[in-house]
Design an enzyme around this catalytic site. Structure first.
Site, PDB file in Angstrom:
ATOM      1  N   ASP A 169      -2.822  49.924 -43.610  1.00  0.00           N
ATOM      2  CA  ASP A 169      -3.782  49.175 -43.819  1.00  0.00           C
ATOM      3  C   ASP A 169      -3.993  48.643 -45.206  1.00  0.00           C
ATOM      4  O   ASP A 169      -4.124  49.657 -45.979  1.00  0.00           O
ATOM      5  CB  ASP A 169      -4.968  49.730 -42.854  1.00  0.00           C
ATOM      6  CG  ASP A 169      -6.282  48.947 -43.136  1.00  0.00           C
ATOM      7  OD1 ASP A 169      -6.334  47.747 -42.386  1.00  0.00           O
ATOM      8  OD2 ASP A 169      -7.345  49.480 -43.626  1.00  0.00           O
ATOM      9  N   GLU A 171       0.087  45.618 -44.510  1.00  0.00           N
ATOM     10  CA  GLU A 171      -0.891  44.392 -44.708  1.00  0.00           C
ATOM     11  C   GLU A 171      -1.090  43.877 -46.214  1.00  0.00           C
ATOM     12  O   GLU A 171      -1.908  44.805 -46.955  1.00  0.00           O
ATOM     13  CB  GLU A 171      -2.095  44.947 -43.906  1.00  0.00           C
ATOM     14  CG  GLU A 171      -3.349  43.813 -43.997  1.00  0.00           C
ATOM     15  CD  GLU A 171      -4.719  44.517 -43.582  1.00  0.00           C
ATOM     16  OE1 GLU A 171      -5.365  43.635 -42.811  1.00  0.00           O
ATOM     17  OE2 GLU A 171      -4.977  45.351 -43.875  1.00  0.00           O
TER      18      GLU A 171
END
Length: 593
Positions: free
Chosen positions: A314, A349
């Site tokens: 993330d 990401e």
């Protein structure tokens, strides 16, 4: 000696990092009683060995030192602190204002770490998943809470993923790997409890190796058994992990672990203020070797003790900040050089909110990257305001971002919708977000979603609007499955799940996000299964140079046709025995083969 709690000759040893502390105590708990043991300084660390086997004993730390939050010093012996290397907790985190209040004893509020017993090692094996396959993004709780075939006691847990009904669904879709949204222990953001809400996604971690007791009550053994069952059916497991920040939030946040032990693990500006490149109040400082080492310890733990195939990171640019993003940041070489991690699937990401935070295409090979350009260009094309050339570039592997992928596998992870944003069905049913249930007056969530409502906002009985929505869904899904690279489908999008237009449902742990298995669109689900079967007939990780673009009438595409907005579509003819070709028609959608 490794960090955390470990067996030692004749006893049990603990090690924790707290370089600026003046004293640290190991706190053991039995029932309601607490016993404190002073630890000895060893450089930046504190250590203690106690005789006897303490497996199963609950523990935490307390640290003393200067209390000067304005200078990044948060030492308060009243705060019970969770071991950053804990591998098991006795209960879930629950936010309480007392966690931020100096002098208030938080032992009754904070979960205790549990000294692990022997943790079996998973025999080394290469990942099941390979680039070019189908990743299925799963919120474990939302995915399993309402499935009628899963026993009540198992719903909402990691173990439920191994239930035969779940496995049958995954196999029907041709899933190559499940990507589990965060399952390590997290705490609610402090504004949620007053609203009667709680974090449903898990992107607010405290302990990086301790599985959340609500999602995985059986701990690492439950995860290991589920991973093994999925692997036996040819399905890999990818963990979505959050190393960019912790749930200790900003200067008003709770003191739970690192803040009370080693607040310098967070990035600070020249005035000593927390840097917030994550939008979550703090940012872990990956310029520091011990932060990277803690991260690698967590990755190794899940490979060696659970056998996972890989990880999705993330807000991954944070891992390569020091303070600015660098494509040759140390973390990349350290993972590549680690014998346990070198062959794992690594997915970035590729954006955060810090300076220069958008880094799509800049991560080193073999990292895969979420490609939001694919999402946006596909949505815009089928909405009617996107170009055919842009769509073709995305279908061919986004060479403008990743370079040609005629030989090496394409590193793009193509997706149409993810946990963050509209569901796929809502993308064609809502022109604007409807986030009022989140209690923030609809201010939260993205405003530019490239979505459209096909004539009626929200639920509709209008046959024409419904027909347009169904056609749009099939066109979008066909685009995804025809594309070169790895593809990702979020659980439930294959059968039209809706969140009633909420595009930021992180705080909705309820029927809004729980998948309604009884009312799913089985025709759409069957359509997606057919796409998966067609895609499986070739190598979709590469885009061969010797294929050719054709107009729908069979003529070769030229510059004029590419640039003419009236061009009705395009076809790509694949070389024999390589991969399926495809046909894109503005009026007929997408077909493979």
């Amino acid at each position: 000696m490794a960090y955390g709690a470990h067996p030692a000759p004749g006893g049990t040893a603990w090690r924790v990092r707290a370089p600026l502390a003046q004293a640290v105590w190991l706190c053991l708990f039995a029932g309601a009683g607490e016993t404190r043991h002073a630890m000895a300084r060893d450089g930046d660390d504190w250590t203690l060995t106690l005789p006897g086997d303490h497996a199963g004993v609950r523990y935490g730390y307390r640290a003393a030192g200067e209390w000067a939050p304005e200078r990044g010093l948060w030492f308060d012996p009243a705060k019970l602190l969770v071991d950053p290397h804990a591998v098991a907790l006795d209960r879930r985190f629950a936010y309480d204002p007392a966690l931020s209040t100096f002098g208030v004893d938080t032992a009754p509020l904070v979960p205790k770490a549990v000294v692990p017993g022997p943790l079996p090692l998973v025999p080394p094996a290469p990942p099941v998943f390979a680039p070019g396959g189908l990743i299925y993004e799963v919120n474990v709780r939302a995915f399993t809470m309402l499935h009628p075939d899963v026993p009540q006691h198992q719903r909402g847990t990691v173990a439920a993923l191994a239930h035969p009904a779940m496995l049958a669904h995954l196999r029907k879709l041709g899933v190559d790997a499940v990507e589990l949204m965060p399952i390590v222990a997290w705490v609610d953001e402090r504004h949620l409890p007053p609203l009667g809400l709680r974090n449903a996604w898990g992107y607010n971690p405290v302990a990086f190796m301790a599985l959340d007791p609500g999602l995985c009550p059986g701990g690492v053994a439950e995860l290991r058994e589920t991973v093994a069952t999925l692997r036996a059916h040819g399905i890999g497991t990818i963990l979505d992990l959050v190393f960019n920040h912790t749930g200790e939030s900003d200067a008003a946040g709770p003191i739970l672990s690192l803040r009370g032990l080693d607040n310098q693990a967070y990035a600070h500006d020249t005035q000593g203020q927390l840097i917030n490149d994550t939008g979550c109040g703090n940012t872990l400082d990956f310029a520091q070797p011990h932060v990277r080492a803690m991260t690698l310890d967590a990755l190794r733990h899940f490979v060696s003790h659970a056998g996972v195939d890989g990880f999705r990171f993330d807000l991954a640019p944070v891992l390569a900040r020091g303070p600015g993003f660098a494509a040759d940041a140390p973390i990349f070489a350290e993972i590549a050089a680690d014998p346990l991690l070198a062959d794992r699937v690594l997915i970035a990401e590729p954006w955060d909110i810090g300076p220069g935070g958008y880094q799509l295409g800049q991560f080193p090979a073999p990292w895969l990257e979420w490609n939001d350009r694919f999402r946006d260009d596909a949505r815009r094309f089928w909405r009617g305001d996107g170009g055919l050339g842009q769509l073709a570039t995305r279908l061919a592997g986004s060479a403008d971002m990743f370079g040609p992928c005629d030989t090496a596998p394409c590193r793009s992870v193509n997706f149409l919708a993810a946990h963050d944003g509209f569901t796929l069905a809502d993308c064609v049913a809502y022109a604007v977000k409807h986030n009022h249930a989140n209690g923030e007056d609809n201010r939260d969530g993205h405003d530019d979603n490239h979505s459209w409502n096909n004539g009626v906002e929200g639920p509709s009985d209008d046959p024409a609007a419904l027909a347009r929505r169904q056609a749009a869904l099939r066109a979008l899904l066909g685009t995804l499955f025809a594309s070169t690279g790895t593809i990702m489908l979020t659980a439930g999008d294959e059968f039209g799940r809706s969140q009633q237009g909420n595009n930021n449902a992180y705080a909705q742990d309820n029927a809004l996000t729980w998948i309604d298995w009884e009312r799913r669109d089985r025709d759409l689900e069957h359509f997606v299964a057919g796409l998966a079967a067609a895609r499986a007939t070739g190598d979709m990780a590469r885009f061969p140079e010797d294929g050719q673009w054709l107009a729908l009438d069979g003529a070769a595409m030229d510059a004029a046709r590419w640039q003419d907005p009236a061009t009705p579509g395009v076809a790509w003819q694949a070389p024999p025995d390589t991969r399926p070709g495809f046909r894109v028609s503005r009026s007929e959608g997408v077909s493979l083969g």
